[in-house]
Each structure stands twice: as structure tokens, then as C-alpha cells.
Scaffold this active site. Structure first.
Site, PDB file in Angstrom:
ATOM      1  N   CYS A  91      -0.352   4.085   2.077  1.00  0.00           N
ATOM      2  CA  CYS A  91      -0.282   3.771   3.591  1.00  0.00           C
ATOM      3  C   CYS A  91       1.230   4.011   4.036  1.00  0.00           C
ATOM      4  CB  CYS A  91      -0.546   2.501   4.093  1.00  0.00           C
ATOM      5  SG  CYS A  91      -2.149   1.949   3.525  1.00  0.00           S
ATOM      6  N   ASP A  92       2.047   3.726   3.556  1.00  0.00           N
ATOM      7  CA  ASP A  92       3.311   3.484   3.720  1.00  0.00           C
ATOM      8  C   ASP A  92       4.610   4.382   2.831  1.00  0.00           C
ATOM      9  OD1 ASP A  92       2.726   1.668   5.463  1.00  0.00           O
ATOM     10  OD2 ASP A  92       3.074   0.123   4.271  1.00  0.00           O
TER      11      ASP A  92
ATOM     12  N   CYS B 169       0.785  -1.094  -0.053  1.00  0.00           N
ATOM     13  CA  CYS B 169       0.004  -0.056  -0.020  1.00  0.00           C
ATOM     14  C   CYS B 169       0.908   1.354   0.031  1.00  0.00           C
ATOM     15  CB  CYS B 169      -1.019  -0.098   1.194  1.00  0.00           C
ATOM     16  SG  CYS B 169      -2.146   1.455   1.264  1.00  0.00           S
TER      17      CYS B 169
END
Length: 314
Positions: free
Chosen positions: A137-138, A134
Site C-alpha cells: 500500500c505505502d 502494508c
């Protein structure tokens, strides 16, 4: 008489939130989970984009907080996968596991989706320590670093472009010599100075000590291998929704995701689907939690309407 008012299948972010809302509404609630409480979020080291945690929060710890909250309001947890979901002729559903069969008046399916894996050495070991599925997300964890993106479809290129906001370089590793992404995404990718491309190439291994330090690449045409220093590996080769319980019950999109309306309602009365398992999901914890809350509220309204109906006689 049903054993439960609401049964929830899957204890990820959507399922846990649904359990909190359903149990808090004083509905007799059971939630089934065959793997780990929290789902994908439980394997995430630091979650920085969930509201209320300005310094971030460990994904497993956050999942446990949600679990405790649902349990506090009376939700019952069953650590067993559901093997069969069957509508009952008179309304409601039958849920069968390897250990028992229970009935519920309404069901919320939040079984999620599994990221497709490369299946190479190092992938599992370094998930959350340099391997990610992701970018949204990261990506921020890789500011000023060099990463690779594996894949050539819309998700890979879209997420790869997002990652360029943080990383120094983003190298797209694709097993073919052309991308499968839409034309407009390809145009943006080829125009992005931070993006590089390795064609006809696959990842054979991900290596490092405490975190990702290098990858072993192989050219599928020549067989030549090369070890490349790298700080992170983002893998975007699709998702497989866990929709086997829904097959034949409700319409699914071509990718196997359940088709729902804005209330998370399916075409089958009393059956709701939330989170990554539904079509057009944002695949973020916050949106999954919102889906779970919406599904539980919709299930409560559904049950309240049933309870308000006068009994029908002969």
C-alpha cells in the site's frame, strides 16, 4: 419471520461493498460496526491503488463515500459490536449485541483482522505518517528514503523486498539472530543490496515531529540503546483475525481465518465470510471490496433459492 434478510458484521471495505450490493438487491440489510466505518482504510491518509482515483484519495473520505452509497440504497447501520452469532434451528441466525438481539436469514462476516502492534511510544501517533503495516500500500511514499522493517517472518521479508523497489535502504530489525522466513525469501533478502539487518534488536520508541524522523533501538542481549534517523517504519509481526464469532461454527485455518470457497461460502449454509477474515486474502482494499460483492451476490442466490422452495407441510 426474520428481522432482516442479510446482516453484515463489519463495515470495512468488504462489509461496505457487501451492504451496497445487498441493499441494491432490495434485501432488507443491516450492517454492524463497533469501531469506525471503513475499518483499516479509514486510518489511511492517502490511497493510491484503488481504481478510479488517479491522484489518490483520503482513506476516511473513501470510506464515507462507500457508507453514503450503501445508505442511499437502504442499508441500515448499527454502531454496536456483535457479541454472539448463533444459528437458529429452523434456519437463519440470531445476532446479539449488548443492546438488542436481531435475526437474519443470511449473515456475511467481514470483521477483518487487526495488525499486531509493537505497543511502543509513537506507534499509534505516527500511523499513517511514517508508520505503516502494508508495504504494497505505502512503499511508493518512501521513494528514495530510508526505512526499517520490523519482523523476521515471510510477510516481513516479502514486503521488505517489495519496498526495496522504492526506498534507498531497507533495514530489517529482528529480535532474534536468524530469520523465520522461508529459505527462498531469505536468499533473496541476503542478495538484495538495499537490505540491511539489525539482529537481536527491538524498537523501543518511534519519534518525530509531524512524521517519523527517528527510532530508538535496543539490543536485547546487551541492553544497549541507539537512536537512528529513519523516514519510515513498516511493522510486520502478524495479524490477528477477528474470528471469535466463528469459532465452533465453521472451519478455521491455523491462523484463525475462515475457510471459504470462491463464492465466499462457508461450511454453514447461509453464512458467508469475506475480506481479511477469510483464508488466503490478499489484504488489499480492492480485493476486500471484490470479496464483499461476491459474498453479497452469493447470499442473494442463497435467499432466492430459499424463496423458490415450495412450503413443506407436515
Amino acid at each position: 419471520m426474520s428481522d432482516y434478510d442479510i446482516a453484515i458484521i463489519g463495515a470495512g471495505g468488504a462489509g461496505l461493498t457487501a451492504a451496497i450490493y445487498a441493499a441494491r438487491a432490495r434485501r432488507k440489510t443491516i450492517i454492524f460496526e463497533g469501531k469506525v466505518i471503513g475499518g483499516q482504510i479509514a486510518t489511511t491518509d492517502i490511497v493510491e491503488n484503488f481504481p478510479g482515483f488517479p491522484d489518490g484519495v483520503n482513506g476516511f473520505d473513501l470510506a464515507q463515500l462507500m457508507f453514503r452509497q450503501a445508505e442511499k440504497f437502504g442499508a441500515e447501520f448499527a454502531y454496536e459490536p456483535v457479541d454472539r452469532l448463533t444459528p437458529r434451528p429452523g434456519g437463519g441466525f440470531e445476532l446479539a449485541t449488548s443492546e438488542r438481539t436481531i435475526t437474519a436469514r443470511a449473515v456475511i462476516v467481514t470483521a477483518g483482522a487487526d495488525y499486531n502492534k509493537l505497543g511502543v511510544p509513537g506507534e499509534a501517533e505516527f500511523t499513517g505518517r511514517g508508520v505503516s503495516y502494508c508495504g504494497t500500500c505505502d512503499a511508493a511514499f518512501f521513494a528514495g528514503k530510508d526505512v526499517i522493517v520490523v519482523g523476521g517472518g515471510d510477510s516481513a521479508i516479502d514486503e521488505g523486498l517489495f519496498i526495496t523497489r522504492y526506498a534507498s535502504t531497507v533495514t530489517v530489525v529482528h529480535r532474534r539472530d536468524t530469520l523465520r522466513a522461508s529459505a527462498i525469501l531469505q536468499e533473496r533478502a541476503f542478495a538484495e543490496p538495499k537490505m540491511r539487518f539489525r539482529w537481536n534488536t527491538v524498537v523501543d520508541a518511534i519519534e518525530g515531529a509531524e512524521s517519523v524522523e527517528r527510532v530508538r533501538l535496543r539490543n536485547v542481549l546487551t541492553g544497549e540503546t541507539e537512536t537512528v534517523p529513519i523516514d519510515g517504519v513498516f511493522i510486520f509481526i502478524g495479524q490477528t483475525p477477528n474470528s471469535h464469532l466463528l469459532e465452533g461454527l465453521v472451519p478455521l485455518d491455523p491462523g484463525g481465518h475462515a475457510i471459504v470457497d470462491l463464492d465466499m461460502t462457508t461450511a454453514l449454509p447461509g453464512l458467508f465470510v469475506a475480506g481479511d477474515l477469510r483464508t488466503k486474502a490478499a489484504r488489499q482494499l480492492i480485493s476486500a471490496a471484490g470479496d464483499g460483492a461476491t459474498a453479497a451476490i452469493s447470499a442473494e442466490h442463497y435467499l432466492a433459492e430459499l424463496d423458490a422452495r415450495p412450503e413443506r407441510h407436515g
